[in-house]
Scaffold this active site. Structure first.
Site: not given
Ligand code: PEP
Length: 247
Positions: A4-6, A89, A91, A161, A166-167, A207, A228-229
């Site tokens: 997920n590039w967000k 998601h 977010e 998640e 997350i993040g 994460s 994500g990241g």
């Molecule tokens: C996500 O955005 O779904 C996610 C899991 O982000 P991160 O890996 O950055 O925690």
């Protein structure tokens, strides 16, 4: 494995990175899905044509067309060759006020137009501390899949998640993630049947990094990761190599 590039990368960066992934992930024998921002989907669909990489959108709306300024419908995504769409998601839920009812409508709309939803669920830090994790996840799953048949649910992927992971750099401990994954699988077995709960893929997200992925991936009910990241750079390739070595 899904990335997920967000809301990241420019058009040039997105195309460059997609080309790099085509090269670096050429040999992988499992599903890899890239979820870039909407505006890069058409270009990346061209670039990824004929490769082993799939594309997903990060969101969609539940109507097909009409006066919904700023929204994108599943049929539009399907039309440009997109296979997957992330729905619910955290977010979207927490920043943009998406409700379980909207998540359910989006899943139905996506399925109706031939898309495969990646359905996200997970509890907040506060909910976990109050001992509400299973209660929250159960409610999210029940509402997300309300009114869906077994065949429809089988076209979806679930992503557990935990919002607190997350993040944040705070990854769930493998046993914590496994507990919830097993819970979700058992719940689906009750709501549908044993075949469905065995066949459905449940990804962990929150994460994920190359130094914690293996411990999560060896858990019995964790079928992959929503990243994500670490999906924005070479860490994604390292994560794919970890999975490859396990297969
Ligand atoms: C996500 O955005 O779904 C996610 C899991 O982000 P991160 O890996 O950055 O925690």
């Amino acid at each position: 494995m899904a990335g997920n590039w967000k809301m990241n990368k420019t058009s040039e960066q997105a195309k460059f990175f997609a080309n790099k992934l085509i090269h670096d992930l050429a040999g992988v024998n499992f599903k890899v899905i890239l979820c870039p921002p909407f505006v890069f989907l058409s270009d990346l669909a061209e670039i990824l044509k004929g490769t082993n990489l799939s594309l997903g959108a990060q969101n969609c709306y539940y109507e097909r067309s009409g006066a919904f300024t700023g929204e994108i419908s599943p049929i539009m995504l399907k039309d440009i060759g997109i296979e997957y769409v992330i729905i619910g998601h955290s977010e979207r839920r927490h920043i943009f006020g998406e409700t379980d009812e909207m998540v359910n409508k989006k899943i139905k709309a996506a399925l109706d137009d031939g898309m495969k939803p990646i359905v996200c669920v997970g509890e907040t830090k506060e909910e976990r501390e109050k001992g509400l994790t299973f209660c929250v996840v159960e409610s999210q799953i029940r509402q997300a899949f309300f009114g869906l048949s077994k065949d429809e649910v089988l076209k979806t992927v679930i992503a557990y998640e935990p919002v607190w992971a997350i993040g944040t750099g705070i990854v769930a401990k493998p046993y914590q993630a496994q507990q919830v994954h097993k819970f979700i699988r058992t719940l689906l077995g009750e709501l549908y049947d044993a075949e469905l709960c065995q066949k459905i893929s449940i990804l962990y997200g929150g994460s994920i990094k190359p130094d914690n992925f293996f411990g999560l991936m060896v858990q019995a009910d964790i079928d992959g990761g929503l990243v994500g990241g670490a999906s924005l750079d070479d860490q994604f390739v390292e994560l794919a190599k970890i999975v490859s070595r396990m297969l």
